[in-house]
Motif scaffolding. Sequence first.
Motif: not given
Length: 54
Positions: A1-14
Motif C-alpha cells: 500500500m502506498i503511504s499517505l505522505k508518498f501520495k501527497e508528494m506525487f499525486y496532485v489530488d492529494y
Amino acid sequence: MISLKFKEMFYVDYSLAYTIIKQQGLTDKDKEKIEKMNMDPGVKKAIYEILKIE
C-alpha cells in the motif's frame, strides 16, 4: 500500500486536498461541509481518505 505522505508528494489530488484541509481547517467532523464544497471528485475522495471519513 502506498503511504499517505508518498501520495501527497506525487499525486496532485492529494496535494490539493491537503492544502484545502489546512486552509479550511477541516476535521473528520466536517463531512457535511465537505459535501457542500464544489470540487473535483478525486480531490473530495482524497480529503475523505486523509481525514479517515467514510
